[in-house]
Design a protein around this motif. Structure first.
Motif, PDB file in Angstrom:
ATOM      1  N   ILE A 159      60.728  86.034  73.938  1.00 48.83           N
ATOM      2  CA  ILE A 159      60.465  87.140  73.013  1.00 48.83           C
ATOM      3  C   ILE A 159      60.703  88.491  73.681  1.00 48.83           C
ATOM      4  N   ALA A 160      60.543  88.560  75.008  1.00 51.75           N
ATOM      5  CA  ALA A 160      60.844  89.813  75.702  1.00 51.75           C
ATOM      6  C   ALA A 160      62.325  90.165  75.567  1.00 51.75           C
ATOM      7  N   ALA A 161      63.180  89.147  75.499  1.00 44.98           N
ATOM      8  CA  ALA A 161      64.612  89.384  75.348  1.00 44.98           C
ATOM      9  C   ALA A 161      64.956  90.007  73.996  1.00 44.98           C
ATOM     10  N   LEU A 162      64.054  89.892  73.034  1.00 45.33           N
ATOM     11  CA  LEU A 162      64.277  90.478  71.703  1.00 45.33           C
ATOM     12  C   LEU A 162      63.900  91.950  71.640  1.00 45.33           C
ATOM     13  N   GLN A 163      63.290  92.476  72.685  1.00 52.59           N
ATOM     14  CA  GLN A 163      62.721  93.819  72.650  1.00 52.59           C
ATOM     15  C   GLN A 163      63.665  94.890  72.098  1.00 52.59           C
ATOM     16  N   PRO A 164      64.952  94.910  72.465  1.00 51.11           N
ATOM     17  CA  PRO A 164      65.830  95.964  71.924  1.00 51.11           C
ATOM     18  C   PRO A 164      65.933  95.977  70.398  1.00 51.11           C
ATOM     19  N   GLU A 165      65.650  94.845  69.762  1.00 51.89           N
ATOM     20  CA  GLU A 165      65.747  94.753  68.302  1.00 51.89           C
ATOM     21  C   GLU A 165      64.404  94.939  67.601  1.00 51.89           C
ATOM     22  N   VAL A 166      63.325  95.057  68.365  1.00 52.72           N
ATOM     23  CA  VAL A 166      61.975  95.079  67.798  1.00 52.72           C
ATOM     24  C   VAL A 166      61.478  96.515  67.641  1.00 52.72           C
ATOM     25  N   LYS A 167      60.895  96.782  66.478  1.00 54.27           N
ATOM     26  CA  LYS A 167      60.266  98.083  66.217  1.00 54.27           C
ATOM     27  C   LYS A 167      58.748  98.009  66.291  1.00 54.27           C
ATOM     28  N   LEU A 168      58.181  96.878  65.873  1.00 51.58           N
ATOM     29  CA  LEU A 168      56.737  96.669  65.915  1.00 51.58           C
ATOM     30  C   LEU A 168      56.437  95.240  66.340  1.00 51.58           C
ATOM     31  N   VAL A 169      55.415  95.095  67.165  1.00 55.03           N
ATOM     32  CA  VAL A 169      54.885  93.784  67.523  1.00 55.03           C
ATOM     33  C   VAL A 169      53.559  93.615  66.803  1.00 55.03           C
ATOM     34  N   LEU A 170      53.410  92.491  66.106  1.00 52.36           N
ATOM     35  CA  LEU A 170      52.227  92.267  65.278  1.00 52.36           C
ATOM     36  C   LEU A 170      51.547  90.968  65.718  1.00 52.36           C
ATOM     37  N   GLY A 171      50.416  91.111  66.422  1.00 47.60           N
ATOM     38  CA  GLY A 171      49.685  89.967  66.948  1.00 47.60           C
ATOM     39  C   GLY A 171      48.587  89.499  66.024  1.00 47.60           C
ATOM     40  N   ALA A 172      47.882  88.442  66.437  1.00 43.15           N
ATOM     41  CA  ALA A 172      46.966  87.735  65.538  1.00 43.15           C
ATOM     42  C   ALA A 172      45.490  88.018  65.779  1.00 43.15           C
ATOM     43  N   HIS A 173      45.166  88.950  66.688  1.00 44.60           N
ATOM     44  CA  HIS A 173      43.762  89.288  66.935  1.00 44.60           C
ATOM     45  C   HIS A 173      43.620  90.775  67.245  1.00 44.60           C
ATOM     46  N   ASN A 174      42.451  91.290  66.934  1.00 43.19           N
ATOM     47  CA  ASN A 174      41.976  92.603  67.388  1.00 43.19           C
ATOM     48  C   ASN A 174      42.651  93.792  66.704  1.00 43.19           C
ATOM     49  N   MET A 175      43.939  93.973  66.901  1.00 36.47           N
ATOM     50  CA  MET A 175      44.697  95.090  66.330  1.00 36.47           C
ATOM     51  C   MET A 175      46.038  94.582  65.845  1.00 36.47           C
ATOM     52  N   PRO A 176      46.498  95.050  64.666  1.00 30.88           N
ATOM     53  CA  PRO A 176      47.712  94.456  64.116  1.00 30.88           C
ATOM     54  C   PRO A 176      49.022  94.962  64.693  1.00 30.88           C
ATOM     55  N   ILE A 177      49.066  96.099  65.336  1.00 37.17           N
ATOM     56  CA  ILE A 177      50.363  96.600  65.779  1.00 37.17           C
ATOM     57  C   ILE A 177      50.332  97.023  67.236  1.00 37.17           C
ATOM     58  N   ALA A 178      51.485  96.836  67.885  1.00 38.05           N
ATOM     59  CA  ALA A 178      51.688  97.251  69.268  1.00 38.05           C
ATOM     60  C   ALA A 178      53.152  97.643  69.420  1.00 38.05           C
ATOM     61  N   PRO A 179      53.480  98.484  70.406  1.00 37.03           N
ATOM     62  CA  PRO A 179      54.865  98.903  70.597  1.00 37.03           C
ATOM     63  C   PRO A 179      55.708  97.793  71.217  1.00 37.03           C
ATOM     64  N   PRO A 180      57.012  97.837  71.039  1.00 34.79           N
ATOM     65  CA  PRO A 180      57.886  96.806  71.614  1.00 34.79           C
ATOM     66  C   PRO A 180      57.786  96.689  73.127  1.00 34.79           C
ATOM     67  N   SER A 181      57.423  97.762  73.805  1.00 34.74           N
ATOM     68  CA  SER A 181      57.351  97.744  75.267  1.00 34.74           C
ATOM     69  C   SER A 181      56.372  96.709  75.805  1.00 34.74           C
ATOM     70  N   VAL A 182      55.409  96.271  74.975  1.00 29.40           N
ATOM     71  CA  VAL A 182      54.445  95.280  75.462  1.00 29.40           C
ATOM     72  C   VAL A 182      55.122  93.950  75.764  1.00 29.40           C
ATOM     73  N   LEU A 183      56.274  93.686  75.165  1.00 29.35           N
ATOM     74  CA  LEU A 183      56.954  92.409  75.384  1.00 29.35           C
ATOM     75  C   LEU A 183      57.438  92.281  76.823  1.00 29.35           C
ATOM     76  N   GLU A 184      58.060  93.337  77.316  1.00 30.93           N
ATOM     77  CA  GLU A 184      58.502  93.335  78.716  1.00 30.93           C
ATOM     78  C   GLU A 184      57.299  93.321  79.650  1.00 30.93           C
ATOM     79  N   ASP A 185      56.267  94.097  79.305  1.00 30.05           N
ATOM     80  CA  ASP A 185      55.052  94.124  80.129  1.00 30.05           C
ATOM     81  C   ASP A 185      54.418  92.737  80.215  1.00 30.05           C
ATOM     82  N   LEU A 186      54.393  92.043  79.081  1.00 27.67           N
ATOM     83  CA  LEU A 186      53.811  90.705  79.018  1.00 27.67           C
ATOM     84  C   LEU A 186      54.565  89.737  79.923  1.00 27.67           C
ATOM     85  N   ALA A 187      55.884  89.721  79.803  1.00 24.51           N
ATOM     86  CA  ALA A 187      56.689  88.810  80.615  1.00 24.51           C
ATOM     87  C   ALA A 187      56.558  89.124  82.102  1.00 24.51           C
TER      88      ALA A 187
END
Length: 323
Positions: free
Chosen positions: A256-284
């Motif tokens: 999913i980090a490889a998709l970052q250039p195409e992502v505008k919003l990251v929407l997870g399943a707990h706590n808060m619904p939106i996060a910036p695409p940069s979290v994908l690279e940070d996560l990996a």
């Protein structure tokens, strides 16, 4: 999947009518006059004040419009703080996760859309499938883990309403003794790479196993929306359960980090619904450092440790338990 994933307060947030601002209200409710659990202390999460709230009558849920024709359905009164998403196309809508099964989700979705609804789960832990039984059309990943969980369970569900797990009132008429994850019927089996046509909107299924064998993310590529389930959410990611596969998780977060250039919003399943695409690279990057032994764990209760890398953290088994 028992246990809180974030923070809260002795007061609980409810959506203010006509805006995304939050009001604070004290609920005596199902826990009587006992002190509210510690995880309630910092609710409402201040980030919700920046979102567009949708007025609803149901006090168990809160609803926010987070993108065009996308509603985040939040359950702030239970420690999981689960979030499901109603994603509408022109001809039908996709409900990604059905939450705890404590409130009447079917009735709520009928207020949000008149389109026929297809249910799909980010994975089949009890806090994401609780209202599956209410819907006629449920898609599922073609795994044994999914098949087993579709039979339902009572033990996991009862743990979710144990003392300290509820902040405020349970819905009127809720039967604690009878509460369980009800069985549901899967109408169509899905696989990695499948696409779901909602009419003018195509949702891609991306297998992201690791947290569970059946974990998936959804990609609305045309709109740059990546729904990550429990593979990522703003908070400590849980990777300690027996069904967790750390090697698979590492592959999934890289994918999913490889998709970052195409992502505008990251929407997870707990706590808060939106996060910036940069979290994908940070996560990996964070998980790679953990797996390489570059991060020292901190104790987090019996049989658990937390690895913290910047703003990313993982709740895992102690290193000796993973060998």
């Amino acid at each position: 999947m028992l246990g809180f994933r974030g923070v809260g307060i002795h007061v609980v947030a409810i959506a203010a009518i006509g805006s995304g601002m939050l009001q604070q209200a004290v609920f005596a409710g199902a826990q009587g006059t006992a002190e509210k659990p510690a995880w309630c202390k910092q609710l409402p999460r201040p980030e919700y004040a920046k979102l567009k709230g949708v007025p609803i009558a149901d006090t168990w849920f809160e609803v926010y419009k987070v993108a065009p024709n996308v509603f985040a359905i939040y359950e702030p009164h239970q420690s999981e703080e689960t979030i499901g998403y109603l994603i509408a196309g022109n001809t039908r809508a996709l409900l990604f996760d059905t939450g705890m099964g404590i409130g009447d989700l079917k009735a709520l979705t009928l207020k949000l859309t008149k389109l026929p609804i297809v249910v799909l789960n980010s994975h089949t832990h009890d806090d994401h499938v609780g209202n599956n039984w209410q819907f006629d059309t449920v898609y599922g990943m073609d795994t044994e883990f999914t098949r087993r969980n579709a039979k339902g369970s009572k033990e996991d569900a009862q743990a979710e309403i144990a003392p300290g797990e509820i902040c405020g009132s349970l819905p009127a008429g809720f039967d604690r003794a009878a509460y369980r994850t009800r069985p549901w019927r899967i109408t169509i089996w899905l696989h990695d790479g499948d696409r779901i046509d909602l009419g003018g909107r195509t949702i891609e299924v991306i297998a992201t196993p690791g947290h569970t064998p059946d974990s998936i993310s959804l990609f609305d590529r045309a709109n740059g929306l990546l729904f990550t389930g429990d593979t990522y959410y703003p908070g400590t990611v849980w990777l300690y359960r027996p069904e967790t596969d750390l090697a698979a998780y590492g592959n999934s977060v890289g994918r999913i980090a490889a998709l970052q250039p195409e992502v505008k919003l990251v929407l997870g399943a707990h706590n808060m619904p939106i996060a910036p695409p940069s979290v994908l690279e940070d996560l990996a990057d964070a998980f790679e450092k953990v797996q390489a032994g570059k991060v020292q764990p901190k104790p987090a209760g019996v049989g658990k440790v937390i690895y913290q890398v910047g703003n990313i953290s993982f709740l895992m088994r102690p290193p000796a338990d993973d060998r």
